[in-house]
Motif scaffolding. Structure first.
Motif, mmCIF file in Angstrom:
data_model
loop_
_atom_site.group_PDB
_atom_site.id
_atom_site.type_symbol
_atom_site.label_atom_id
_atom_site.label_comp_id
_atom_site.label_asym_id
_atom_site.label_seq_id
_atom_site.Cartn_x
_atom_site.Cartn_y
_atom_site.Cartn_z
ATOM 1 N N VAL A 180 0.858 -1.191 0.000
ATOM 2 C CA VAL A 180 0.000 0.000 0.000
ATOM 3 C C VAL A 180 0.886 1.230 0.000
ATOM 4 N N ASN A 181 0.250 2.353 -0.297
ATOM 5 C CA ASN A 181 0.925 3.633 -0.142
ATOM 6 C C ASN A 181 0.861 3.975 1.339
ATOM 7 N N TRP A 182 1.994 3.945 1.982
ATOM 8 C CA TRP A 182 2.016 4.183 3.422
ATOM 9 C C TRP A 182 2.557 5.577 3.691
ATOM 10 N N ASP A 183 1.806 6.318 4.489
ATOM 11 C CA ASP A 183 2.266 7.649 4.860
ATOM 12 C C ASP A 183 2.960 7.543 6.213
ATOM 13 N N PRO A 184 4.281 7.655 6.241
ATOM 14 C CA PRO A 184 5.007 7.438 7.496
ATOM 15 C C PRO A 184 4.800 8.564 8.508
#
Length: 987
Positions: A180-184
């Motif tokens: 997934v596109n993970w927003d850290p």
RNA sequence: GGGCGUAUAGCUCAGUGGUAGAGCACUAUGUUGACAUCGUAGGGGUCGCAAGUUCAAUCCUUGCUACGCCCA
């Protein structure tokens, strides 16, 4: 000072602010935004719900003005017009705001329990939630506030839960482990749409990956060169891919690589992803941290569950499952590790320097090749997105997109302007699974619970493991998806048999064993919430009461359906349910009556986020399109054409414009500038111009009032004998037609311009001027009627000033303008009257021009002669003595030869009026003037003659075109003849 | 790389297969039974460039140039 006096005499100046608040409160408190019209044809739009804690920006002003223009128009046309209004809980955005507030006081979310934090968000909602709705009122938006909605209202939440459960049961929502596109920064997954690609300056590093076991390529080299823009990911590399057709590598496919930093052994695999044309033709593969590599990894037989992960939720390095990441990298930030990895590879002799020539032709080596990188950023968090392997909930968007695609193709949904269809098709046809789970606290909690999965022999308790976030989770989960905890327990009992079940908190963690020892089976709810757009996708029908037959009744008033939903099932997190106020018409048929909506107006920027998803969910659950038409407008840009943004400091506040020019002026600007397919560029001078327009109307009305012109009381045009009155009635007829036509096509600019020019150019500039001095009963009746029609036609655009004038012109408190009737003149345009008045207008205009050019005082009253008038012209002159005297400033026109001597000559229609000016005019100047006009006429006639002499034109052109050319030619030729004669008279 | 859009008066924008319009700005002016937040008159454009289709192109087609947006 301002507005109307009690005696309704209009003040000289008009102050928008004074009347706006008064009328808005009047409309709202009298329920006029949704008059009871059970027998009328319904017309429905829903507003794009703004963020509940947001405030009105210029884009809202455009969007809501257009919607209000439409809804007021349809309301005036007698429809049962419903404009559904509400706000969105805006998961990420709102949670971020509250977290920022906590940060400001050295506090943070994780200092609170989930429940306590959510309480804080509700508090913030209560505090700031009214801002944008107050601002929409200031703009004059006539929404149905009596049924104001919120996406986390209990009944709305019920709809969201039902949709989730139904889609799950239909196999259209599923849980999957994939990248997934993970927003850290926000520490949540986001959807593809929430990722924006930005160009950044980065590097391209080249490394040697040594072959193991003494293997060599055909060319003798004992390593493979790979290149990457993200060197840190080599800590989780699991393969090197080469193209099967690349002769450089055929002999080493299947051989092992030993990664220099981790010592990990992995294969050289053949994969089409490796392009022999690009770089070395070999690519390092990190299946756990790159979307392309993920696919390569799967093709190479690596299961997603086995793909190595090297990051935690904040994108700091963690140990991989094989334990091969050296200690020194652990716990460090991804970009720090990038530098470390490069340095370590260099030290190990595995960095291939990038060699270029400097300006002296000397070779210079650098560690990397500078490159522009397309870098993914989270649109909310603003940090670089990390592809991360996690379990998330996905919607099978591909399946749900089929029906909307067909709906647009078949015309069941009409997209306006049509150019957007292609964009819509392009996206919908290539749609990817929609990740809908968010690792947030504020939102609709996912109605899924987990318990341990039974083993092959029915045994329970296979243990737990640590997930990438460092939390303990049940290793093999059994998922129960249900609308309520009760239903979930039913499912669980069926699954586990007679075992004791324990619903536990968010972190089952170490407590797992304790439960098992006590003989209980722990079950816990999915901690995640749903993407905000998952809920707003239901807006067109959930706001109308779906899935219940009726809407919930207000708190404490009987068994409203909304309240049978247990708190835990509704969300578990909503201690402040927003009671839905009871409004008119909460009949069971509300949904049936107003779904499908007639129209949706939205900015194109949310076409994919919102519009497309409404189409998917609407058609799936309601078996019909959410709206018949979808109107997409552009952005409001700053005066210089740039996008408005806080960081650029070029944001224009719509409230400031309202304060300065009035809501009517801002609204008119928005409508007049909204031509399809173009962004609106902010032009404050133009807003000012429309404020002036409102003032102009105000003064025209004031003039009418002072001359005994009042409210008409007649829908049909009054009977009229005078040409001027017949003419203006015809102009109303044409303006209504133009407005209706424009509105049918959603051409807001054309509609606004039609009424603007009618009011200013026809009514103010000519009609009022023409009737001055002849206020007979007929004229008063017609003028009053025309002014009423103006107020009605202008009302959708300028509701405040028109309502004020409507009230000032007559006693009609029981018949407010907002619910008045749209014009039905019931007559046709009177061509004869039109010709007559246009003759007068031409005479006056030409005379003014001539006077101006000859330097004659505009006010000078002159004699005029028309020796041989045609019967028509003679009639016009005889019937309009007042206009000729007042506007043309002539002492009548005598039908006799003009006395000899210098004269100026002015044309109108077929007439050439001679105005002796012996001793007054400069003959040379008049000759020059006539000569100039003669030249223009002659040129025009010549050009037309040339065309008519062309046989090809006469043969091939459309007959109308030929006919028109002949008529024009005759007209210009006659004009030239007249002018030549006039010139000859001057000698 | 794919897709879409835009290019018309100094500015912001309409528009049409038969040689162009609005608002603002500009110039001149202030006679008129509301309005100077106004009135009157005026100047200003080879409709981005090139080729093609057509009797006729600012409008249709193609190419080019410039700018903008979306997707990869």
């Amino acid at each position: 000072m301002t507005g109307a006096h009690n005696d309704k005499t209009l003040d000289k100046t008009f102050d928008p602010a004074a009347i706006e608040a008064k009328w808005y409160a009047h409309w709202e408190s009298n329920g006029l935004f949704r008059p009871h019209r059970p027998d009328a044809q319904p017309f429905t739009i829903v507003n794009p719900p703004p963020n509940v804690t947001g405030s009105l920006h210029i884009g809202h002003a455009l969007d809501n003005t257009l919607q209000d223009v439409v809804i007021r128009y349809e309301r005036l046309r007698g429809k049962d017009a419903l404009w559904v209004v509400g706000t969105d809980h805006a998961g990420i955005a709102t949670q971020m705001v509250v977290e920022r507030q906590l940060e400001a006081s050295q506090d943070k979310r994780t200092n609170y329990t989930r429940e306590a934090f959510i309480d804080k968000v509700w508090e913030w909602k209560a505090e700031s939630g009214g801002t944008i709705t107050r601002q929409l009122r200031r703009l004059g938006c006539s929404m149905d506030w009596s049924r104001e909605q919120f996406t986390m209202d209990p009944h709305f939440t019920k709809a969201v839960v039902k949709v989730f459960v139904d889609l799950y049961n239909q196999g259209l929502i599923y849980r999957d482990k994939r990248l997934v596109n993970w927003d850290p920064k926000l520490k949540t997954a986001i959807s593809d749409l929430e990722v924006e690609t930005r160009e950044t300056k980065g590097g391209f590093w080249h490394f040697k990956y040594p072959l193991a076991d003494g293997a060599r390529r055909d060319d003798g080299l004992d390593y493979i060169e790979v290149a990457t823009t993200r060197p840190e990911t080599m800590l989780a590399d699991m393969a090197v891919a080469v193209n099967a057709d690349d002769p450089r590598y055929t002999s080493v496919i299947g051989k092992d690589i030993v990664q220099p930093l981790t010592g990990r052994r992995f294969k050289v695999v053949a994969d089409e992803h490796a392009d022999p044309e690009l770089g070395s033709g070999a690519v390092k593969i990190t299946p756990g941290h790159d979307f392309n590599d993920f696919e390569v990894g799967k093709r190479a037989g690596i299961r997603p569950g086995d793909m190595l992960n090297m990051f935690d939720a904040e994108a700091k390095v963690v140990q991989t499952a094989d334990g091969l990441v050296p200690e020194k990298y652990l716990g460090r930030d991804r970009f720090v590790v990038r530098d470390m990895v490069v340095a370590d590879m260099k030290a190990a002799g595995c960095l291939i320097p990038h060699v270029t020539k400097d300006k002296d032709g000397e070779e210079v080596a650098a560690d990397f090749e500078p490159r522009t990188i397309q870098t993914p950023y989270g649109d909310r968090g603003g940090v670089v997105i990390e592809p991360w392997l996690t379990d998330q909930w996905y919607v099978n968007a591909e399946e749900l997109a089929k029906a909307p695609l067909e709906a647009v193709r078949s015309g069941a949904i009409e997209i306006v302007p049509k150019t957007w269809e292609k964009t819509f098709f392009n996206w919908m046809e290539n749609i990817q699974p929609w990740c809908v789970s968010r690792q947030l606290w504020w939102g609709h909690r996912i109605p899924a619970w987990y318990g341990p999965e039974k083993g092959d022999f029915g045994e329970i308790g296979l243990g737990w493991e640590t997930d990438p976030k460092g939390k303990s989770v049940i290793r093999n989960r059994k998922v129960f998806v249900a609308e309520t905890p009760e239903e979930m327990l039913e499912q669980a009992k069926r699954y586990y048999g007679q075992r004791e079940l324990a619903i536990v908190g968010n972190d089952v963690g170490e407590a797992f064993d304790a439960y098992m020892k006590r003989g209980e089976i722990p079950i816990f709810r999915d901690p995640d919430v749903l993407d905000t757009w998952f809920s707003s996708a239901l807006w067109p029908f959930a706001t109308l009461g779906w899935p219940d037959a009726t809407l919930p009744s207000p708190s404490g008033e009987g068994p409203g359906v909304g309240h049978v939903v247990p708190r835990s099932a509704a969300n578990g997190d909503n201690p402040h349910p927003n009671p839905s106020p009871e409004g008119e018409g909460l009949a069971p048929s509300l949904l049936a009556r107003h779904y499908p909506n007639d129209l949706l107006i939205s900015g194109f920027d949310i076409l994919f986020f919102w519009d497309a998803r409404m189409a998917m969910q609407g058609i799936h659950f309601m078996k019909d399109v959410p709206w018949k038409r979808l109107y997409l407008h552009g952005l409001v840009r700053a005066a210089d054409g740039q996008k408005m943004s806080k960081s650029k400091g070029n944001v224009v506040d719509p409230l400031g414009l309202i304060d300065q020019y009035g809501a009517d002026a801002l609204r008119f600007f928005m409508a007049a500038m909204e031509s399809q397919g173009r962004d609106v560029k902010m032009d404050e001078k133009r807003v000012e111009g429309y404020r002036n327009f409102a003032t102009k109307l105000w003064n025209a009305a004031r003039f009418c009032q002072s001359n005994g012109i009042a409210a008409s009381g007649s829908l049909a045009a009054p009977a009229a004998k005078s040409a001027v009155n017949r003419w203006i009635i015809g102009e109303v007829v044409e303006t209504v037609a133009a407005l209706d036509h424009a509105m049918a096509d959603l051409r807001f600019d054309a509609a606004a311009n039609a009424i603007y020019h009618f009011v200013w150019d026809q009514f103010c500039d000519w009609y009022i001027e023409l009737i001055k001095g002849s206020f007979d009963d007929e004229t008063r009746a017609v003028a009053g009627w025309v002014l009423d029609q103006i107020l009605v036609m202008l009302h959708p655009f300028m509701p405040f000033v028109t309502e004020e004038l409507w009230g000032a012109l007559g006693e009609r408190t029981d018949y407010p303008l907002i619910t008045a009737k749209w014009p039905e003149p019931g007559v046709a345009v009177d061509a004869e009257a039109k010709r007559e008045v246009e003759w007068l207008i031409a005479l006056v205009g030409n005379l003014r021009t001539a006077k101006n050019e000859l330097g004659i005082a505009p006010g000078a009253k002159l004699d005029a002669f028309l020796p041989e008038p045609s019967a028509t012209t003679r009639g016009i002159v005889e019937r309009n003595p007042a206009a000729i005297e007042r506007l043309a400033r002539l002492n009548g026109i005598r039908f006799e030869a003009a006395p000899a001597g210098a004269a100026m000559q002015v044309g109108a229609g077929d007439a050439n009026v001679i105005i002796p000016l012996e001793g007054v005019i400069d003959i040379a100047a008049e000759k020059a003037r006539l000569a100039k006009a003669l030249e223009a006429s002659t040129n025009e006639a010549k050009s037309l003659e040339g065309r008519l002499n062309n046989p090809a034109f006469v043969e091939k052109a459309k007959p109308e075109a030929v006919e028109k050319a002949r008529a024009d030619h005759a007209m210009h030729a006659a004009e030239a003849e007249r002018l030549a004669a006039a010139l000859a008279r001057l000698g």
